[in-house]
Design an enzyme around this catalytic site. Structure first.
Site, PDB file in Angstrom:
ATOM      1  N   HIS A 194       0.866  -1.178   0.000  1.00  0.00           N
ATOM      2  CA  HIS A 194       0.000   0.000   0.000  1.00  0.00           C
ATOM      3  C   HIS A 194       0.906   1.233   0.000  1.00  0.00           C
ATOM      4  CE1 HIS A 194      -2.804   2.986   1.705  1.00  0.00           C
ATOM      5  NE2 HIS A 194      -3.792   2.171   1.383  1.00  0.00           N
ATOM      6  N   ASP A 229       3.290  -3.990   8.115  1.00  0.00           N
ATOM      7  CA  ASP A 229       2.015  -3.293   7.919  1.00  0.00           C
ATOM      8  C   ASP A 229       0.909  -4.296   8.224  1.00  0.00           C
ATOM      9  OD1 ASP A 229      -0.339  -2.214   6.971  1.00  0.00           O
ATOM     10  OD2 ASP A 229       0.428  -1.711   4.983  1.00  0.00           O
ATOM     11  N   GLN A 275      -4.290  -4.964   7.195  1.00  0.00           N
ATOM     12  CA  GLN A 275      -5.226  -5.935   6.630  1.00  0.00           C
ATOM     13  C   GLN A 275      -5.171  -7.299   7.321  1.00  0.00           C
ATOM     14  OE1 GLN A 275      -7.513  -5.166   4.502  1.00  0.00           O
ATOM     15  NE2 GLN A 275      -6.799  -3.141   3.914  1.00  0.00           N
ATOM     16  N   CYS A 286      -4.798   2.418  -3.687  1.00  0.00           N
ATOM     17  CA  CYS A 286      -3.552   2.968  -3.129  1.00  0.00           C
ATOM     18  C   CYS A 286      -2.380   2.012  -3.363  1.00  0.00           C
ATOM     19  CB  CYS A 286      -3.693   3.271  -1.642  1.00  0.00           C
ATOM     20  SG  CYS A 286      -4.890   4.576  -1.285  1.00  0.00           S
TER      21      CYS A 286
END
Length: 404
Positions: A121, A198, A201, A362
């Site tokens: 992303h 990250d 999700q 994104c």
């Protein structure tokens, strides 16, 4: 778990859109909020609203207890050893930028390497891109296989003794890939690098244990896991956070302020300058309680089955292109339909009450890798059912007929 009963706890889902019962399939962008979270935020504003840490009056004490209680809940939820390692932020984007802006310049220089992937992303790409530009470091990409997954051998060959930071998403918001972050963390550590994960999700959809992953930093957003918007978390190993300088200065994050120099509070407060996102943290704590009551393993299994059902049903539509591995473990399906633009697909689906996302998500470098300008994406959560997938499929068939 019973998704039909769970759906009843989400007030927004009990409505019609364009004359049809709402089918919400845009959960990777943001999840809906259960009554328990809405009530917790309402309770805070009606009975506890005050600034935290500074006051000795009753409301200030209540607010502080609620705020710091939420920090304890999040620490437990992701397996953090200590709640002081939980930094409240505006979201995943802010959390990743803190690492890139504070840890990055102090530990990365000319000739060093930052390793990421093309599936990131923008929030986990641009900060490292900018850090490389500012420091003269080299930005490198782990190759992806044709279906979008990563082979550990490619990670081994990309990460070297010059690598200082490896940044990777646990789950791709486009491909639905679950990356082997634990194994990649081990590779990074063998070369003396840190790994930044990250978790935007992954955290809403599976059980997370940052100790088991052995990640150095982990970022997440509350709004994707039933909490309010504007609240997120940065987890970091204590020795790393202790050594980092804050990047936002002002009230609350200070220990002592002189005319020409100042000192900072200990963790976690040195990274939380100004009035924090108190109501958001309270809502996040309530969301953690809600998700734990359902069970993260049950949520993961439900989504796995729903994704398999969706992949099977969608693959039967003539002219559809499905992206990412066919066998996936998260509830997310990205696709294109014939030569119909994804925005047109999403618009027609909306006319039938089905909400999906369309665009580059994104992830413009990934779109170029896929040789697509944009895609449509259906993403599921604990309140979605096979009937929702059937509505999606029926809507896509009617979309084909509309543009025939």
């Amino acid at each position: 778990m019973n998704p039909e009963l769970l759906k009843e706890q989400f007030p927004i889902l009990n409505q019609e859109i364009n004359g049809h019962p709402l089918v919400y399939l845009d959960n990777a962008a943001t999840s809906q909020k259960p009554r328990a979270v809405i009530d917790a935020v309402k309770q805070y504003y009606e009975w506890e609203n005050s600034n935290v840490h500074r006051g000795v009056h009753t409301l200030g004490s209540r607010a502080t207890e609620a705020y710091e209680g939420a920090r304890e809940k999040v620490a437990r939820f992701i397996g953090a050893p200590d709640s002081s390692q939980i930094i409240f932020t505006r979201g995943t984007t802010t959390a990743l930028n803190i690492v890139a802006s504070s840890y990055g310049p102090a530990n990365v220089g000319v000739g060093d390497e930052i390793v990421i992937t093309e599936m990131e992303h923008h929030s986990n790409l641009i900060p490292w891109q900018q850090l490389a530009i500012r420091t003269g470091a080299t930005l490198k990409y782990i190759p992806m296989q044709p279906d979008g997954h990563i082979e550990l051998q490619d990670a081994e060959e990309t990460i070297t003794s010059q690598t200082k930071i490896v940044a990777i998403n646990y789950v791709s918001n486009v491909l639905g890939v679950v990356n082997p972050v634990k194994e990649i963390a081990a590779i990074a550590h063998r070369h003396g690098a840190v790994i930044v994960v990250d978790g935007a999700q992954s955290t809403p959809h599976m059980k997370i244990d940052v100790k088991d992953l052995d990640c150095d930093f982990y970022a997440l957003s509350g709004h994707k896991m039933c909490a309010p918007t504007g609240i997120g978390v940065l987890y970091g190993k204590k020795e790393l956070l202790d050594a980092m300088e804050p990047i936002e200065f002002g009230g609350e994050m200070i220990n002592d302020v002189g005319l020409y120099e100042s000192t900072w509070k200990e963790l976690p407060w040195k990274f939380e300058g100004g009035t924090p996102i108190i109501a958001g943290a309270v809502g996040l704590g309530a969301a953690v309680d809600f998700l734990e009551s359902v069970g993260m393993d049950a949520i993961a299994e439900h989504e796995r089955q729903l994704a398999a059902y969706a992949m099977d049903r969608l693959s039967g539509i003539e002219g559809i292109t499905l992206y990412g591995p066919k066998d996936r473990k998260v509830g997310l399906v990205t696709f294109n339909l014939d030569d119909i633009h994804p925005h047109d697909v999403a618009t027609v689906l909306d006319s039938f009450g089905v909400a999906v996302r369309a665009g580059h998500h994104c992830c413009q470098p990934l779109m170029r890798w896929l040789k697509a300008s944009a895609t449509a994406r259906a993403s599921f959560y604990l309140y979605n059912t096979e009937a929702d997938v059937d509505r999606l499929v029926d809507g896509l068939i009617q979309t084909k007929e509309y543009f025939a």
